[in-house]
Design an enzyme around this catalytic site. Structure first.
Site, PDB file in Angstrom:
ATOM      1  N   GLU A   1       0.845  -1.192   0.000  1.00  0.00           N
ATOM      2  CA  GLU A   1       0.000   0.000   0.000  1.00  0.00           C
ATOM      3  C   GLU A   1       0.882   1.243   0.000  1.00  0.00           C
ATOM      4  OE1 GLU A   1      -4.148  -1.110   2.222  1.00  0.00           O
ATOM      5  OE2 GLU A   1      -2.533  -0.378   3.494  1.00  0.00           O
ATOM      6  N   CYS A   2       0.659   2.126  -0.931  1.00  0.00           N
ATOM      7  CA  CYS A   2       1.342   3.422  -1.026  1.00  0.00           C
ATOM      8  C   CYS A   2       2.864   3.233  -0.963  1.00  0.00           C
ATOM      9  CB  CYS A   2       0.823   4.372   0.053  1.00  0.00           C
ATOM     10  SG  CYS A   2       1.159   6.112  -0.314  1.00  0.00           S
TER      11      CYS A   2
END
Length: 435
Positions: free
Chosen positions: A326-327
């Site tokens: 994530e990210c």
């Protein structure tokens, strides 16, 4: 379940509500009260500060990303507490235009749903009686929102305090405290908000100072007595785990994971096996899934690129089992990360993604995603709600898109995430399934 609570909110960001929040948590805990903290909105830094202040895990409550059942399930974590204190985000009524799972994402949505009166922290710098007009507007904007009173912050002098109090008295607004201006009570910040709690050099002493400051300049007894709440159900349960044995990266570069997700995974019987890429630790070889959360890999890109044991273990796992990022975690799964100085650092190479912090652009907002490919135990077609906040720019993203992603108003966004084999990544942080 009914546990009395308060929402610490403000007219805007930067008014000092975090100082008030941490000081109240510590002071009331020192008085022997079991205090359950919450954070309204999609923040993954403040809950760690809350935990440091009172010793209990803090959870996010988000009216756009969460269904009523999930909000109730998270609120049930306060069942054994004597008091709830929630910290708002941005201004009290700030949210998005389109309604989501429960509301618009505003702190007022949560306060109203839970029956928690608002304590409004007002920065009175540059004004005196006029601050009462602001307070009156916030108190009356929604007549159904419970309102406890105000804490005046950054008061310049005793005369300034008298004038501000006079204005509040004329408007019928209760003053719960008046905090003198002090420049030494600020927490250090960086591009995504506060510097993380684990990085603060002397956090416990700082929070103790906040507590003493609140004791000296606010009426803690009256604040405590103002707390109220209304009954809520047990909810529909916390989110289910995407695998049974989850290797979770956790250190200063990988720390942005929502507490309610981890709690839900654990309660469902999943094993969470933490490891540190910065310490060159590989994920557990018998894990079913490797999960790389967001954080600050751009500050540690050189160390990550040199972490040969971590990268080899990650690549080995990806040959047969899923890996998700994530990210910041997504960026590390990519081919390269270019730091703010323009230096290119080779990453895991499990995806073709190349990102740059030398070309900064803010990406911020709620996200609705419909998966086009599976993410571990989440099948293609699954709808998710989440939030995106980063400053990186995509230089190259050659792999297939992972999801159809829109913002809170339904407009498509180009950051679709991507996948290659069983490796997946998104720029948004998942908060909850959209159902």
């Amino acid at each position: 379940m009914t546990v009395p609570g308060l929402m610490i909110a403000a007219p805007a960001s930067g008014t000092g509500k975090t100082t008030v929040m941490l000081g109240l948590l510590r002071a009331l805990s020192e008085d022997g009260l079991t205090v359950q903290p919450y954070k309204s909105g999609p923040d993954y830094i403040d809950p760690a500060f809350h935990r440091a202040a009172c010793g209990r895990a803090s959870f996010n409550l988000d009216s756009w990303a969460m269904t009523p059942g999930l909000i109730d399930a998270i609120a049930a974590q306060a069942a054994d507490a004597g008091l709830v204190i929630a910290e708002g985000s941005m201004g009290l009524y700030d949210g998005v235009a389109s309604i989501g799972g429960t509301g618009h994402g505003a702190s007022a949505d949560i306060a109203k749903r839970m029956g928690w009166p608002v304590v409004l922290v007002i920065d009175v710098s540059g004004q005196a009686q006029s601050a009462a007009a602001t307070a009156l507007g916030f108190a009356r904007f929604d007549p159904d929102l419970p309102f406890a009173g105000v804490i005046l912050n950054r008061v310049a002098s005793p005369r300034h305090e008298r004038l501000a109090r006079r204005g509040m008295e004329a408007a019928g607004i209760r003053v719960l405290g008046a905090l003198p201006r002090r420049g030494d009570l600020t927490l250090p910040e960086r591009h995504l908000g506060l510097v993380q709690a684990v990085e603060h050099p002397d956090l416990d002493r700082a929070i103790a100072d906040y507590a003493s400051f609140l004791r000296a300049h606010a009426d803690l007894d009256v604040i405590r007595q103002a707390a109220q709440g209304q009954a809520s159900g047990q909810g529909s349960g916390l989110p289910s785990p995407p695998a049974q044995r989850i290797a979770l990266a956790r250190d200063e570069a990988f720390s942005f994971t929502y507490p309610h997700l981890l709690e839900g995974w654990r309660r469902a019987g999943a094993e969470i096996l933490t490891f540190s890429p910065l310490a060159d630790e590989a994920p557990a070889p018998d894990a079913d899934l490797v999960w790389l959360p967001g954080g600050y890999p751009e500050l540690h890109a050189g160390r990550i690129a040199a972490a040969s044991h971590f990268l080899a273990g990650l690549r080995r796992h990806a040959q047969s089992r899923p890996v998700h990022g994530e990210c910041g975690g997504y960026m590390v799964l990519g081919e390269a990360l270019i730091d703010k100085a323009g230096k290119r650092h080779a990453m895991a190479g499990l995806l073709g993604l190349v990102t740059s912090y030398a070309q900064r652009r803010m990406h911020l907002g709620y996200r609705h995603a419909a998966l086009l490919a599976p993410v571990a135990g989440m099948a293609a077609g699954t709808a998710l709600r989440g939030h995106e906040f980063h400053y990186s720019t995509i230089i190259d993203q050659p792999d297939a898109p992972l999801a159809h992603v829109t913002d809170a108003d339904g407009a498509a966004v180009p950051e679709t995430g991507s996948h290659r084999g069983s490796v997946t990544g998104t720029f948004f942080h998942m908060i909850a399934p959209a159902r």
